[in-house]
Design an enzyme around this catalytic site. Sequence first.
Site, PDB file in Angstrom:
ATOM      1  N   HIS A  54       0.832  -1.202   0.000  1.00 12.77           N
ATOM      2  CA  HIS A  54       0.000   0.000   0.000  1.00 12.77           C
ATOM      3  C   HIS A  54       0.869   1.255   0.000  1.00 12.77           C
ATOM      4  CE1 HIS A  54      -3.873   1.986   1.768  1.00 12.77           C
ATOM      5  NE2 HIS A  54      -3.187   2.848   1.040  1.00 12.77           N
TER       6      HIS A  54
ATOM      7  N   ASN B 114      -5.187   6.227  -7.114  1.00 14.11           N
ATOM      8  CA  ASN B 114      -5.735   7.597  -7.090  1.00 14.11           C
ATOM      9  C   ASN B 114      -4.761   8.632  -7.643  1.00 14.11           C
ATOM     10  OD1 ASN B 114      -4.062   7.344  -4.857  1.00 14.11           O
ATOM     11  ND2 ASN B 114      -5.349   8.579  -3.516  1.00 14.11           N
TER      12      ASN B 114
ATOM     13  N   ASP C 246       1.111   2.665   3.646  1.00 15.25           N
ATOM     14  CA  ASP C 246       0.207   3.732   3.212  1.00 15.25           C
ATOM     15  C   ASP C 246       0.993   5.030   2.995  1.00 15.25           C
ATOM     16  OD1 ASP C 246      -2.007   5.116   2.378  1.00 15.25           O
ATOM     17  OD2 ASP C 246      -3.096   4.998   4.263  1.00 15.25           O
TER      18      ASP C 246
END
Length: 429
Positions: A66, A100, A310
Amino acid sequence: MNRLIIKGGRLIDPAAGIDGLYNIYVMGGRIASVKKAESDASEAGPGVEVVEANGLIVAPGFIDAHAHLREPGFEYKEDVRSGTQAASAGGYTAVMCMANTRPVNDNESVTRYILKRAEGAAAKVYPIGALSVGLKGERLAEMAELKAAGCVAVSDDGMPVVNSALMRRALEYSKISGMPVISHAEEPVLAGSGVMNEGPVATRLGLRGIPNAAEDVMVARDIHLAELAGGRLHVAHVSTRGAVEAIRAAKARGVRVTAEATPHHLALTDEAVKGYDTNAKMNPPLRSREDVEALREGLRDGTIDCIATDHAPHSTIEKDIEFDKASNGIIGLETAFSVVYGLVEEGALSLNQALAAMSANPAKAFGLEGGKLTVGSPADMAILDLNGKWKVEAAMLKSKSRNTPWAGKELKGVVVKTVLAGNVVYSRE
Ligand SMILES: [Zn+2]
């Protein structure tokens, strides 16, 4: 054909159950042999590079399930080059990057562009395709096309998939395609305009809170949908005790679900928000001590499979502003190992569990090569000094962005070298 010997290090390969002193021989980018150091009398021939690893740990290169590499579209925050250099400096040899971007990675041309940019980079890049077209949550992206182009999973990460029927269909396709669906589990109406964890700290600071239930209800929904569809679900950035309990129960009854937690959710609580430091602002928010303990327990018992960063680079324009208005997220690739090693030092998990969660488990969850150092495996390695300390100086980081809560802090556990396909791609000066 490059040849390399890593000599005398303590090899820890959780996938193979190996922990001991070994010499590792690399040829043509793969592990050629692994020999017990004490009984290995072989001499390095001419042209063979030797890395002395006495007193150091040799682990499978880390795999991040991630990260946000921001390219295309947001290169002022990060790009594939800078992001993979940051990865390499953190001991990562592979990074899965979220969709994204701008344009969104919801079609093969964007996937191919990212892979093109990753050629010759310091770490392998595995793109994650968007679940829905434009991350709008309305129409499914073409999962077969994304897979054919090189995506290893789909996700609308950053945006919850509110439409349950769409999530069900994504999970049905995941059963056919074999690509896991990564869930950003957040009920947005319940999360509302919250900017941190709902609880006493938020009340004291006068900031709007996001309740645990915003995550818990969506994790429960996605588990039920995975069960209904028979698909492969992976829950991103788990932050609550309720989510851990739901995933544990789902695994026990055979649901095909895996999960990840971030180093910051494992190490920090919402107390970190006290100085209104925007480097403590993320989504999901930093939670309570009870939640942190539940995440750690989940890692120990295998409910949480992976530690994922992340990694979310943001420029000062998005971060050096009022807490309410600042963007969510922090960078994490370069500090992940040291932060996780801090948990090992605290006794919260074993070194073997930590390394498994950063290498073998993500490889297994997403069907990626690597994550182990047995003969024939890719020669992707992280060489680590557990006694070493370093001060995180934001200006020295390889990432283009500086949004880290560990800036100025001294951390224990240093990445000394990173080896990708038998080449030393990072070496700490
Ligand atoms: Zn993310």
